[in-house]
Each structure stands twice: as structure tokens, then as C-alpha cells.
Design an enzyme around this catalytic site. Structure first.
Site, PDB file in Angstrom:
ATOM      1  N   GLU A 160      -4.899 -16.939   9.451  1.00 23.78           N
ATOM      2  CA  GLU A 160      -4.855 -15.644  10.118  1.00 23.78           C
ATOM      3  C   GLU A 160      -3.636 -15.479  10.999  1.00 23.78           C
ATOM      4  OE1 GLU A 160      -9.592 -15.858  10.831  1.00 23.78           O
ATOM      5  OE2 GLU A 160      -8.307 -15.275  12.484  1.00 23.78           O
TER       6      GLU A 160
ATOM      7  N   CYS B 187       0.941 -13.391  16.777  1.00 19.39           N
ATOM      8  CA  CYS B 187       0.197 -14.632  16.974  1.00 19.39           C
ATOM      9  C   CYS B 187       0.139 -15.359  15.629  1.00 19.39           C
ATOM     10  CB  CYS B 187      -1.200 -14.270  17.472  1.00 19.39           C
ATOM     11  SG  CYS B 187      -2.287 -15.668  17.638  1.00 19.39           S
TER      12      CYS B 187
ATOM     13  N   CYS C 170      -8.664 -26.801  11.915  1.00 13.08           N
ATOM     14  CA  CYS C 170      -8.274 -27.566  13.109  1.00 13.08           C
ATOM     15  C   CYS C 170      -9.200 -28.770  13.235  1.00 13.08           C
ATOM     16  CB  CYS C 170      -8.402 -26.679  14.344  1.00 13.08           C
ATOM     17  SG  CYS C 170      -7.866 -27.489  15.862  1.00 13.08           S
TER      18      CYS C 170
ATOM     19  N   CYS D   7     -13.492 -27.627  19.052  1.00  5.22           N
ATOM     20  CA  CYS D   7     -13.995 -26.937  20.258  1.00  5.22           C
ATOM     21  C   CYS D   7     -15.225 -26.120  19.857  1.00  5.22           C
ATOM     22  CB  CYS D   7     -12.919 -26.032  20.854  1.00  5.22           C
ATOM     23  SG  CYS D   7     -11.416 -26.945  21.236  1.00  5.22           S
TER      24      CYS D   7
ATOM     25  N   CYS E  54     -15.108 -22.156  19.258  1.00  7.24           N
ATOM     26  CA  CYS E  54     -14.023 -21.644  18.431  1.00  7.24           C
ATOM     27  C   CYS E  54     -14.380 -21.640  16.950  1.00  7.24           C
ATOM     28  CB  CYS E  54     -12.776 -22.506  18.667  1.00  7.24           C
ATOM     29  SG  CYS E  54     -11.423 -22.128  17.546  1.00  7.24           S
TER      30      CYS E  54
ATOM     31  N   GLY F 256      -5.427 -23.482  14.384  1.00 10.91           N
ATOM     32  CA  GLY F 256      -4.810 -24.806  14.449  1.00 10.91           C
ATOM     33  C   GLY F 256      -4.311 -25.197  15.814  1.00 10.91           C
TER      34      GLY F 256
ATOM     35  N   SER G 193       0.415 -22.731  22.551  1.00 15.23           N
ATOM     36  CA  SER G 193      -0.872 -23.000  23.199  1.00 15.23           C
ATOM     37  C   SER G 193      -1.469 -24.303  22.694  1.00 15.23           C
ATOM     38  CB  SER G 193      -1.832 -21.841  22.900  1.00 15.23           C
ATOM     39  OG  SER G 193      -3.086 -22.072  23.496  1.00 15.23           O
TER      40      SER G 193
ATOM     41  N   SER H 253      -5.124 -24.599  27.138  1.00 17.78           N
ATOM     42  CA  SER H 253      -6.497 -24.089  27.079  1.00 17.78           C
ATOM     43  C   SER H 253      -7.365 -24.991  27.936  1.00 17.78           C
ATOM     44  CB  SER H 253      -6.984 -24.088  25.627  1.00 17.78           C
ATOM     45  OG  SER H 253      -6.113 -23.300  24.857  1.00 17.78           O
ATOM     46  N   LEU H 254      -7.565 -24.581  29.170  1.00 17.91           N
ATOM     47  CA  LEU H 254      -8.285 -25.435  30.116  1.00 17.91           C
ATOM     48  C   LEU H 254      -9.794 -25.146  30.066  1.00 17.91           C
ATOM     49  CD1 LEU H 254      -7.776 -27.646  32.193  1.00 17.91           C
ATOM     50  CD2 LEU H 254      -7.556 -25.864  33.946  1.00 17.91           C
ATOM     51  N   HIS H 255     -10.156 -23.912  30.302  1.00 18.74           N
ATOM     52  CA  HIS H 255     -11.529 -23.428  30.152  1.00 18.74           C
ATOM     53  C   HIS H 255     -12.576 -24.037  31.079  1.00 18.74           C
ATOM     54  CE1 HIS H 255      -9.893 -21.325  26.811  1.00 18.74           C
ATOM     55  NE2 HIS H 255      -9.949 -22.296  25.935  1.00 18.74           N
TER      56      HIS H 255
ATOM     57  N   ASN I 270     -14.938 -14.561  23.199  1.00 19.37           N
ATOM     58  CA  ASN I 270     -15.166 -13.786  21.998  1.00 19.37           C
ATOM     59  C   ASN I 270     -16.332 -14.478  21.280  1.00 19.37           C
ATOM     60  OD1 ASN I 270     -14.591 -11.960  19.942  1.00 19.37           O
ATOM     61  ND2 ASN I 270     -12.394 -12.285  20.263  1.00 19.37           N
TER      62      ASN I 270
ATOM     63  N   CYS J 124      -9.526 -16.326  16.856  1.00 21.44           N
ATOM     64  CA  CYS J 124      -8.968 -17.134  15.775  1.00 21.44           C
ATOM     65  C   CYS J 124     -10.051 -17.785  14.928  1.00 21.44           C
ATOM     66  CB  CYS J 124      -7.983 -18.163  16.305  1.00 21.44           C
ATOM     67  SG  CYS J 124      -8.703 -19.496  17.250  1.00 21.44           S
TER      68      CYS J 124
HETATM   69  N1  SAH Z   1      -5.352 -24.890  19.348  1.00 21.95           N
HETATM   70  C1  SAH Z   1      -4.645 -24.214  20.351  1.00 21.95           C
HETATM   71  C2  SAH Z   1      -4.147 -22.846  19.941  1.00 21.95           C
HETATM   72  C3  SAH Z   1      -5.031 -22.021  19.072  1.00 21.95           C
HETATM   73  S1  SAH Z   1      -6.508 -21.440  19.836  1.00 21.95           S
HETATM   74  C4  SAH Z   1      -5.474 -24.131  21.614  1.00 21.95           C
HETATM   75  O1  SAH Z   1      -6.653 -24.441  21.562  1.00 21.95           O
HETATM   76  O2  SAH Z   1      -4.905 -23.803  22.659  1.00 21.95           O
HETATM   77  C5  SAH Z   1      -5.866 -20.094  20.818  1.00 21.95           C
HETATM   78  C6  SAH Z   1      -6.674 -19.792  22.056  1.00 21.95           C
HETATM   79  O3  SAH Z   1      -7.897 -19.141  21.714  1.00 21.95           O
HETATM   80  C7  SAH Z   1      -7.043 -20.997  22.878  1.00 21.95           C
HETATM   81  O4  SAH Z   1      -6.809 -20.769  24.243  1.00 21.95           O
HETATM   82  C8  SAH Z   1      -8.508 -21.135  22.574  1.00 21.95           C
HETATM   83  O5  SAH Z   1      -9.164 -21.880  23.549  1.00 21.95           O
HETATM   84  C9  SAH Z   1      -8.919 -19.694  22.500  1.00 21.95           C
HETATM   85  N2  SAH Z   1     -10.195 -19.423  21.850  1.00 21.95           N
HETATM   86  C10 SAH Z   1     -10.719 -20.004  20.766  1.00 21.95           C
HETATM   87  N3  SAH Z   1     -11.922 -19.468  20.469  1.00 21.95           N
HETATM   88  C11 SAH Z   1     -12.162 -18.531  21.410  1.00 21.95           C
HETATM   89  C12 SAH Z   1     -13.246 -17.636  21.660  1.00 21.95           C
HETATM   90  N4  SAH Z   1     -14.317 -17.626  20.872  1.00 21.95           N
HETATM   91  N5  SAH Z   1     -13.140 -16.803  22.715  1.00 21.95           N
HETATM   92  C13 SAH Z   1     -12.058 -16.810  23.509  1.00 21.95           C
HETATM   93  N6  SAH Z   1     -11.000 -17.630  23.330  1.00 21.95           N
HETATM   94  C14 SAH Z   1     -11.062 -18.488  22.299  1.00 21.95           C
HETATM   95 FE1  SF4 Z   2      -8.563 -26.019  17.514  1.00 25.73          FE
HETATM   96 FE2  SF4 Z   2      -7.644 -24.472  19.508  1.00 25.73          FE
HETATM   97 FE3  SF4 Z   2      -9.890 -23.826  18.153  1.00 25.73          FE
HETATM   98 FE4  SF4 Z   2      -9.912 -25.898  19.815  1.00 25.73          FE
HETATM   99  S1  SF4 Z   2      -9.588 -23.756  20.361  1.00 25.73           S
HETATM  100  S2  SF4 Z   2     -10.785 -25.875  17.749  1.00 25.73           S
HETATM  101  S3  SF4 Z   2      -7.878 -26.717  19.520  1.00 25.73           S
HETATM  102  S4  SF4 Z   2      -7.836 -23.916  17.321  1.00 25.73           S
END
Ligand code: SAH
Ligand code: SF4
Length: 347
Positions: free
Chosen positions: A92, A105, A112, A116, A119, A159, A191, A214-216, A290, A333
Site C-alpha cells: 500500500e 507514504c 512486517c 505489533c 497493526c 513494513g 518511521s 513509534s513509541l506508543h 485506527n 497501514c
Molecule cells: N514499521 C514502522 C513504519 C510503518 S508503521 C513503524 O512501526 O514505525 C507507520 C505508523 O503507523 C507507526 O507509527 C505505527 O505504529 C502506526 N500504526 C500502525 N497501526 C496503527 C493503527 N491501527 N492506528 C494508528 N497507528 C498505527
Molecule cells: Fe511493523 Fe510498524 Fe506495523 Fe509494527 S507498526 S507491525 S513495526 S509496520
């Protein structure tokens, strides 16, 4: 004769092919220069004679991406693409319009490995790395589709970019080449979920890009269940790497923080986060989660997000709530690809 993938060839193999065509050595250099600039078609190799461009396109192909599906927002100019790669895999990409121009983007992997739990990409597992050329091709395909020039890119699609370090670095160098998409490093954000060893490696490259992390969550108790990578590189180890990165490169770190209802969105979390980031070069991006099918998690409400933001701001940490573009074609994503896969398997 079946056409050959010109990028899959080693330099000696390509030289041998060009020798066979009776071409002088400098043609090899010209062609390699264009390939490194990421052109998607031989017609773009403008310093080669037309007949030669034609001859090359009869023998070789430059692997690109094809638009498999496309979703256009009716609310703004956002477009989401599902690109099909040469081997049929899909990734995507999202094109967004801002005051300063078009931002795209991009995906860096099919799937990946990081898993997480919030995600959609993580849930689908890992298939393969993208090549640098496939990353450039996503930009070219969107530019061609819309008749626009992309002026900034974010590596926030599918990814983990730092898990595909060498190709991502090659891609970053290709971005700058004249004759290619020509995007400067200051207009790039990368990122990462926090691969600490690779963050140090990237730090030594001293690139002028923006590193997003991506700290969260402010601590391991909350972050480990969300992000398995945290078990290898816990919060404090990651933040130490980020502090060193910011000091060495002089670039502030952008922290991504997805607000998940009842998980990481309390005032206590905000105070803890502020305490850990205080005094570092940083910015916090608050993103309402999301929701992903099957995760059972919801986004925090706006009031909660604002309270969180206020605490950070009062503590001297700049924090913004991310504007959602293309809300009507909403899918973070991995979600579009999952949707397309499901539709395919439903016939
Ligand atoms: N793998 C890398 C980059 C791709 S993910 C990373 O994790 O940083 C891009 C961003 O989308 C990251 O900050 C990730 O934490 C966030 N993300 C993934 N799924 C999400 C969701 N369901 N809601 C909000 N952000 C999300
Ligand atoms: Fe991979 Fe980023 Fe999704 Fe985590 S948030 S699974 S590192 S794409």
C-alpha cells in the site's frame, strides 16, 4: 526472446550484455546512472540515442509497480493505492495533499516481522523486503497517475524500514539523484518501531532526514504487550538511542503515539512520558488509534487526547494531534491489503 530484468543483473552480467550489443563502455556508465536514479522506463534515459533506448526496451525491462486498486477520497485529495509488484505481491501507499505540496507514504516491505498487536500489517506476517527500485517506483506510479510531483516522502507504509536497512539506504540515495524523482533528505521521514542497533547505524550516516519513532507508551509494562520489539529493546534503551541520535544529528525526533482507549491514554501516562522526554529535542504526534478488525481495541475519545496533549504541552513538550486525511477511505497501514485479500478469497 524473453525480456530480462535489468536490475536483477550484476554489473559484469550487464556489461557482457552491452558488449554483445557492441556498445562502448561509457554507455554502461550512462545506463547505470539512470538505473540508480530510479527511472522506470528506458524512454527516460534521455542522453541515450532513441534507437538505443528502443533496443534496450526490446531486450530488458525495468521492474516497476502496477496500480492494482485505488481509493480516492471525496473529502480531500487523498488517494490510497494498492500496488502490485512484479511477482504479484501487493503493498500500500497513500498520497496526500498539503499546503507545501504532495506527500507520499511508502511501503518498504511486503508485510512486517515486528508483530505489533494494533497493526494490520503486523497481523499479516512477513513476506519479503522491497528493493530500492520498488520504493522509487511507488513514487513514479503515483506521479504518473495524478500528473503531479511528489515533494516529500514518509516511510510509514507497510513494513519496518530499518529491518530492510540496505535497500532503504540505497533508496534514500536514489531519491537525491538528478533526473530521478529528486527529493532532498530534509523532505524525508523514516518511521521505526525502535530497532536500536539500526538507529545507531543510521545516526552514523548523518542524514538530514526526520526520524520518527513509534513509541506508543511511556513504559515497558504498557509497551511490551503492544510491541514485541520492546522485549528486545525496552523503552529506556530506545529513548537513550533517540537522545544520542538527536544530539549527534541536530535533528529533533518525532515520536508517534497512537492513543488507545484505556491502554496508554491516562493522565499518568502523559506525565510519565513528559518526564522521560523532558530536555530532549523532540516532538510528539498523537494519533487516534485506527481500529483494526479483530483487535478489540478502540481509539481514545477526543477529550482524553486533548487532556493528554495539554499535559505534554504544559511540561514543555510540543505535541500535536495528527490531522486525519482521507477519513472516508480510512484504513491505516495494512488494512487495505487485508481487505483486498479477503475480497479475493471471497471470490
Ligand atoms: N514499521 C514502522 C513504519 C510503518 S508503521 C513503524 O512501526 O514505525 C507507520 C505508523 O503507523 C507507526 O507509527 C505505527 O505504529 C502506526 N500504526 C500502525 N497501526 C496503527 C493503527 N491501527 N492506528 C494508528 N497507528 C498505527
Ligand atoms: Fe511493523 Fe510498524 Fe506495523 Fe509494527 S507498526 S507491525 S513495526 S509496520
Amino acid at each position: 526472446m524473453q525480456k530480462q530484468d535489468i536490475r536483477a543483473m550484476t554489473e559484469p552480467q550487464l556489461r557482457a550484455h552491452l558488449d554483445e550489443l557492441g556498445l562502448p563502455g561509457y554507455r554502461f556508465k550512462q545506463i547505470v546512472k539512470w538505473l540508480n536514479a530510479g527511472v522506470s522506463d528506458f524512454s527516460q534515459m534521455t542522453d541515450l540515442p532513441l534507437a538505443l533506448r528502443q533496443q534496450l526496451s526490446e531486450r530488458f525491462f525495468i521492474p516497476g509497480v502496477r496500480i492494482a486498486r485505488k481509493w480516492e477520497s471525496k473529502l480531500d485529495e487523498t488517494v490510497k493505492y494498492l500496488f502490485e509488484l512484479q511477482d504479484g505481491e501487493t503493498v500500500e501507499s497513500v498520497l496526500m495533499s498539503y499546503k507545501h505540496g504532495w506527500s507520499q507514504c511508502l511501503s518498504t516491505q511486503v508485510g512486517c516481522k515486528m508483530g505489533c498487536t494494533f497493526c494490520a500489517t503486523g497481523m499479516g506476517g512477513f513476506i519479503r523486503n522491497l528493493t530500492a527500485a520498488e520504493m522509487i517506483a511507488q513514487i513514479e506510479a503515483a506521479e504518473k497517475d495524478r500528473g503531479i510531483r511528489v515533494s516529500s516522502v514518509v516511510l510509514m507504509g507497510m513494513g519496518e524500514p530499518l529491518d530492510n536497512y540496505d535497500e532503504v539506504l540505497r533508496f534514500l540515495h536514489m531519491l537525491k539523484e538528478d533526473g530521478g524523482v529528486h527529493i532532498g533528505m530534509r523532505h524525508v521521514s523514516l518511521s521505526t518501531c525502535g530497532l536500536v542497533d539500526q538507529i545507531y547505524r543510521l545516526m552514523d550516516e548523518k542524514l538530514q532526514l526526520t526520524l520518527s519513532v513509534s513509541l506508543h507508551a511511556p513504559n515497558d509494562q504498557i509497551r511490551s504487550p503492544m510491541m514485541p520489539v520492546n522485549r528486545k529493546w525496552p523503552v529506556d534503551t530506545l529513548l537513550e538511542a533517540c537522545r544520542r541520535y538527536a544530539e549527534t544529528t541536530g535533528r529533533r525526533i518525532s515520536y508517534e503515539y497512537a492513543m488507545v482507549n484505556g491502554v496508554n491514554d491516562s493522565d499518568a501516562c502523559a506525565y510519565e512520558l513528559a518526564g522521560k522526554l523532558k530536555g530532549t529535542l523532540c516532538h510528539v504526534n498523537l494519533i487516534p488509534l485506527n481500529p483494526v478488525d479483530g483487535s478489540g481495541k478502540r481509539a481514545s475519545c477526543l477529550k482524553r487526547i486533548q487532556s493528554f496533549q495539554n499535559i505534554l504541552t504544559k511540561s514543555g513538550i510540543t505535541a500535536t494531534v495528527r490531522r486525519t486525511l482521507g477519513a472516508d477511505i480510512n484504513a491505516s497501514c495494512g488494512q487495505l491489503r487485508r481487505k483486498a485479500d479477503r475480497e479475493k478469497s471471497n471470490g
